[in-house]
Design a protein around this motif. Structure first.
Motif, PDB file in Angstrom:
ATOM      1  N   LEU A  14       0.823  -1.215   0.000  1.00 27.53           N
ATOM      2  CA  LEU A  14       0.000   0.000   0.000  1.00 27.53           C
ATOM      3  C   LEU A  14       0.857   1.266   0.000  1.00 27.53           C
ATOM      4  CD1 LEU A  14      -2.897  -1.080   2.353  1.00 27.53           C
ATOM      5  CD2 LEU A  14      -3.018  -0.614  -0.089  1.00 27.53           C
ATOM      6  N   TYR A  15       1.999   1.219   0.678  1.00 25.72           N
ATOM      7  CA  TYR A  15       2.924   2.353   0.642  1.00 25.72           C
ATOM      8  C   TYR A  15       3.410   2.604  -0.786  1.00 25.72           C
ATOM      9  CZ  TYR A  15       7.252   4.955   1.145  1.00 25.72           C
ATOM     10  OH  TYR A  15       8.262   5.869   1.003  1.00 25.72           O
ATOM     11  N   ILE A  16       3.817   1.553  -1.459  1.00 20.05           N
ATOM     12  CA  ILE A  16       4.294   1.690  -2.842  1.00 20.05           C
ATOM     13  C   ILE A  16       3.156   2.133  -3.757  1.00 20.05           C
ATOM     14  CG2 ILE A  16       5.192   0.394  -4.824  1.00 20.05           C
ATOM     15  CD1 ILE A  16       6.805  -1.259  -2.759  1.00 20.05           C
ATOM     16  N   TYR A  17       1.945   1.622  -3.539  1.00 23.40           N
ATOM     17  CA  TYR A  17       0.793   2.016  -4.345  1.00 23.40           C
ATOM     18  C   TYR A  17       0.547   3.518  -4.262  1.00 23.40           C
ATOM     19  CZ  TYR A  17      -4.081   2.670  -5.649  1.00 23.40           C
ATOM     20  OH  TYR A  17      -5.232   3.143  -6.210  1.00 23.40           O
ATOM     21  N   MET A  21       0.849   6.482  -7.087  1.00 25.47           N
ATOM     22  CA  MET A  21      -0.286   7.355  -7.387  1.00 25.47           C
ATOM     23  C   MET A  21       0.106   8.833  -7.297  1.00 25.47           C
ATOM     24  SD  MET A  21      -2.740   5.533  -8.359  1.00 25.47           S
ATOM     25  CE  MET A  21      -4.074   6.702  -8.326  1.00 25.47           C
ATOM     26  N   ILE A  22       1.059   9.166  -6.437  1.00 31.81           N
ATOM     27  CA  ILE A  22       1.543  10.551  -6.349  1.00 31.81           C
ATOM     28  C   ILE A  22       2.174  10.957  -7.668  1.00 31.81           C
ATOM     29  CG2 ILE A  22       3.281  12.038  -5.277  1.00 31.81           C
ATOM     30  CD1 ILE A  22       2.810  10.484  -2.678  1.00 31.81           C
ATOM     31  N   ILE A  23       2.937  10.071  -8.260  1.00 28.38           N
ATOM     32  CA  ILE A  23       3.606  10.371  -9.532  1.00 28.38           C
ATOM     33  C   ILE A  23       2.584  10.548 -10.653  1.00 28.38           C
ATOM     34  CG2 ILE A  23       5.203   9.445 -11.259  1.00 28.38           C
ATOM     35  CD1 ILE A  23       6.620   8.017  -8.931  1.00 28.38           C
ATOM     36  N   ARG A  24       1.489   9.815 -10.602  1.00 27.63           N
ATOM     37  CA  ARG A  24       0.499   9.849 -11.672  1.00 27.63           C
ATOM     38  C   ARG A  24      -0.412  11.069 -11.633  1.00 27.63           C
ATOM     39  NH1 ARG A  24      -2.458   4.363 -12.247  1.00 27.63           N
ATOM     40  NH2 ARG A  24      -3.070   5.370 -14.175  1.00 27.63           N
ATOM     41  N   THR A  25      -0.483  11.774 -10.498  1.00 23.92           N
ATOM     42  CA  THR A  25      -1.368  12.931 -10.401  1.00 23.92           C
ATOM     43  C   THR A  25      -0.575  14.218 -10.577  1.00 23.92           C
ATOM     44  OG1 THR A  25      -1.133  13.062  -8.001  1.00 23.92           O
ATOM     45  CG2 THR A  25      -2.957  11.756  -8.858  1.00 23.92           C
ATOM     46  N   PRO A  28      -1.382  19.442  -6.873  1.00 25.82           N
ATOM     47  CA  PRO A  28      -0.560  19.442  -5.643  1.00 25.82           C
ATOM     48  C   PRO A  28      -1.334  19.024  -4.394  1.00 25.82           C
ATOM     49  CG  PRO A  28      -0.292  21.514  -6.833  1.00 25.82           C
ATOM     50  CD  PRO A  28      -1.368  20.746  -7.525  1.00 25.82           C
ATOM     51  N   LEU A  29      -2.604  19.382  -4.296  1.00 25.33           N
ATOM     52  CA  LEU A  29      -3.395  18.990  -3.128  1.00 25.33           C
ATOM     53  C   LEU A  29      -3.596  17.480  -3.091  1.00 25.33           C
ATOM     54  CD1 LEU A  29      -5.004  19.855  -0.652  1.00 25.33           C
ATOM     55  CD2 LEU A  29      -6.993  20.081  -2.137  1.00 25.33           C
ATOM     56  N   THR A  30      -3.872  16.900  -4.230  1.00 24.14           N
ATOM     57  CA  THR A  30      -4.024  15.450  -4.303  1.00 24.14           C
ATOM     58  C   THR A  30      -2.715  14.753  -3.986  1.00 24.14           C
ATOM     59  OG1 THR A  30      -5.695  15.765  -6.017  1.00 24.14           O
ATOM     60  CG2 THR A  30      -4.821  13.553  -5.765  1.00 24.14           C
ATOM     61  N   GLN A  31      -1.608  15.310  -4.448  1.00 21.22           N
ATOM     62  CA  GLN A  31      -0.302  14.732  -4.144  1.00 21.22           C
ATOM     63  C   GLN A  31      -0.013  14.776  -2.645  1.00 21.22           C
ATOM     64  OE1 GLN A  31       2.459  16.880  -6.591  1.00 21.22           O
ATOM     65  NE2 GLN A  31       2.133  15.534  -8.353  1.00 21.22           N
ATOM     66  N   ASP A  32      -0.342  15.895  -1.997  1.00 15.74           N
ATOM     67  CA  ASP A  32      -0.132  15.996  -0.553  1.00 15.74           C
ATOM     68  C   ASP A  32      -1.017  15.002   0.203  1.00 15.74           C
ATOM     69  OD1 ASP A  32       1.762  17.975  -0.821  1.00 15.74           O
ATOM     70  OD2 ASP A  32       0.318  19.613  -0.542  1.00 15.74           O
ATOM     71  N   TYR A  33      -2.249  14.855  -0.240  1.00 17.33           N
ATOM     72  CA  TYR A  33      -3.174  13.915   0.397  1.00 17.33           C
ATOM     73  C   TYR A  33      -2.668  12.473   0.251  1.00 17.33           C
ATOM     74  CZ  TYR A  33      -7.478  11.353   1.355  1.00 17.33           C
ATOM     75  OH  TYR A  33      -8.410  10.482   1.857  1.00 17.33           O
ATOM     76  N   LEU A  34      -2.235  12.110  -0.928  1.00 17.05           N
ATOM     77  CA  LEU A  34      -1.735  10.758  -1.149  1.00 17.05           C
ATOM     78  C   LEU A  34      -0.420  10.525  -0.402  1.00 17.05           C
ATOM     79  CD1 LEU A  34      -2.528  10.308  -4.943  1.00 17.05           C
ATOM     80  CD2 LEU A  34      -3.707   9.259  -3.007  1.00 17.05           C
ATOM     81  N   ASN A  35       0.402  11.562  -0.303  1.00 18.93           N
ATOM     82  CA  ASN A  35       1.651  11.433   0.435  1.00 18.93           C
ATOM     83  C   ASN A  35       1.378  11.205   1.925  1.00 18.93           C
ATOM     84  OD1 ASN A  35       4.444  11.380   0.734  1.00 18.93           O
ATOM     85  ND2 ASN A  35       4.505  13.557   1.233  1.00 18.93           N
ATOM     86  N   LEU A  42       3.699   3.645   5.653  1.00 19.16           N
ATOM     87  CA  LEU A  42       5.118   3.502   5.968  1.00 19.16           C
ATOM     88  C   LEU A  42       5.301   3.317   7.472  1.00 19.16           C
ATOM     89  CD1 LEU A  42       8.087   3.545   5.107  1.00 19.16           C
ATOM     90  CD2 LEU A  42       8.028   6.025   5.392  1.00 19.16           C
ATOM     91  N   GLY A  43       4.561   4.086   8.253  1.00 17.43           N
ATOM     92  CA  GLY A  43       4.623   3.931   9.705  1.00 17.43           C
ATOM     93  C   GLY A  43       4.153   2.561  10.157  1.00 17.43           C
ATOM     94  N   SER A  44       3.093   2.059   9.554  1.00 18.65           N
ATOM     95  CA  SER A  44       2.618   0.726   9.933  1.00 18.65           C
ATOM     96  C   SER A  44       3.617  -0.350   9.501  1.00 18.65           C
ATOM     97  CB  SER A  44       1.239   0.459   9.351  1.00 18.65           C
ATOM     98  OG  SER A  44       1.286   0.394   7.952  1.00 18.65           O
ATOM     99  N   PHE A  45       4.278  -0.146   8.370  1.00 20.93           N
ATOM    100  CA  PHE A  45       5.317  -1.089   7.929  1.00 20.93           C
ATOM    101  C   PHE A  45       6.453  -1.133   8.940  1.00 20.93           C
ATOM    102  CE2 PHE A  45       9.453  -1.408   5.759  1.00 20.93           C
ATOM    103  CZ  PHE A  45       9.407  -2.755   5.413  1.00 20.93           C
TER     104      PHE A  45
END
Length: 100
Positions: A14-17, A21-25, A28-35, A42-45
């Motif tokens: 899910l982290y990689i997914y 998705m950040i690269i595909r959008t 900037p708001l969507t990128q921040d949300y996905l990040n 990443l924290g759960s990993f």
């Protein structure tokens, strides 16, 4: 203990997914949300990897490393969760403006 490696793999996937998705959008708001969502995974990993580290080896060194990973994972997931809540509200405001 098959469940911990399963959680580790799911969190990593899910982290990689979300990073892809950040690269595909382009928004900037969507990128921040996905990040921010990727930070949660990443924290759960890191968290589950720290638990698995101690359960697998059970030495003092692995306990220290596992506790360090637990703390780092909790902080990473918590900051990602807070940012995700903030950006989710902003993203919903943006979506409601574009639909109006």
């Amino acid at each position: 203990m098959f469940i911990l490696p399963l959680f580790i793999v799911i969190s990593l996937v899910l982290y990689i997914y979300y990073k892809v998705m950040i690269i595909r959008t382009k928004d900037p708001l969507t990128q921040d949300y996905l990040n921010s969502k990727s930070k949660v995974f990443l924290g759960s990993f890191i968290f589950f990897f720290g638990i698995n580290q101690y359960v697998f080896y059970q030495t003092k060194l692995s306990l220290f490393i596992g506790l360090l990973f637990l703390v780092l994972g909790i902080f990473q997931a918590q900051s990602g969760w807070k940012a995700s809540k903030h950006y989710r509200k902003e993203y919903q405001k943006l979506q409601s403006k574009t639909q109006s």
